[in-house]
Design an enzyme around this catalytic site. Structure first.
Site, short mmCIF file in Angstrom:
data_model
loop_
_atom_site.label_atom_id
_atom_site.label_comp_id
_atom_site.label_asym_id
_atom_site.label_seq_id
_atom_site.Cartn_x
_atom_site.Cartn_y
_atom_site.Cartn_z
N HIS A 163 62.77 109.43 -10.31
CA HIS A 163 61.73 109.25 -9.29
C HIS A 163 61.89 107.95 -8.50
O HIS A 163 61.56 107.91 -7.32
CB HIS A 163 60.34 109.29 -9.93
N HIS A 164 62.35 106.88 -9.16
CA HIS A 164 62.48 105.58 -8.49
C HIS A 164 63.89 104.99 -8.57
O HIS A 164 64.14 103.93 -8.04
CB HIS A 164 61.48 104.58 -9.09
#
Length: 194
Positions: free
Chosen positions: A85-86
């Site tokens: 996600h990051h």
């Protein structure tokens, strides 16, 4: 035509993307400290995402026929992964146990399976299940148990900023899922109790 390294990573595209990212955040990719950063990141990505180009179950193909049907556990397997996600790291330890049905593998193979699944953009829940599925599928074991404990930098260095928080996930298959006694024995052994 893109030049792709042995790992499958297109390092030229990664280098170009890093230059663009540095420019997008207002940095000068031509300054001394950043000159080699695109190359370094491309090489790092080839290493930390090598699991995308491996078949983790292949590590479990070589086994030994042994008349052992009691629990086998490899605990405290350190791993490093990257949150999809990051694209920030998460790291911790995995604990893998299985109940052999006449076939065992070298213990390093269990660590290699964890490593291979960890070396790709990942989420912890999927990593835990993938390890369990690979082991039970390859060994045809009576049961597999996997517990993963990790700290996620996407939560500790940004966002809610709670350093020291650890996420724990588990995946139980076969006898470990059906029997609370077997599951409890595994969890007690993983946590060092007798």
């Amino acid at each position: 035509m893109a030049i792709v390294s042995e790992s499958g990573i297109d390092q030229a595209r990664v280098r170009s993307a890093v230059v663009q990212m540095l420019e997008a955040i207002g940095e000068d990719p031509g300054r001394e400290g950043l000159l080699d950063t695109p190359r370094r990141i491309a090489e790092m990505y080839a290493e930390i995402f090598q699991g995308l180009y491996e078949d983790p179950a292949a590590f479990l193909k070589v086994g030994f026929e042994v008349a052992h049907d009691e629990m086998v556990i490899l605990r405290n397997i350190p791993f490093y992964s990257v949150c999809e996600h990051h694209l920030l790291p998460f790291h911790g330890e995995a604990h893998v146990g299985y109940l052999p049905d006449g076939r065992v593998v070298g213990i390093s193979k269990l660590a290699r399976v964890v490593e291979s699944f960890a070396r790709r953009p990942q989420i912890q829940e999927r990593l835990t299940s993938q390890v369990a599925e690979a082991v039970i599928g390859a060994l045809e074991a009576d049961g597999v148990a996997v517990v993963v404990e990790a700290e996620h930098l996407c939560m500790t260095m940004r966002g809610v900023r709670k350093p020291g928080s650890r996420m724990v996930t588990s995946a139980m298959r076969g006898q470990f899922k059906r029997s609370s006694v077997t599951r409890s024995e595994f969890l007690a052994l993983v946590h060092g109790s007798s």
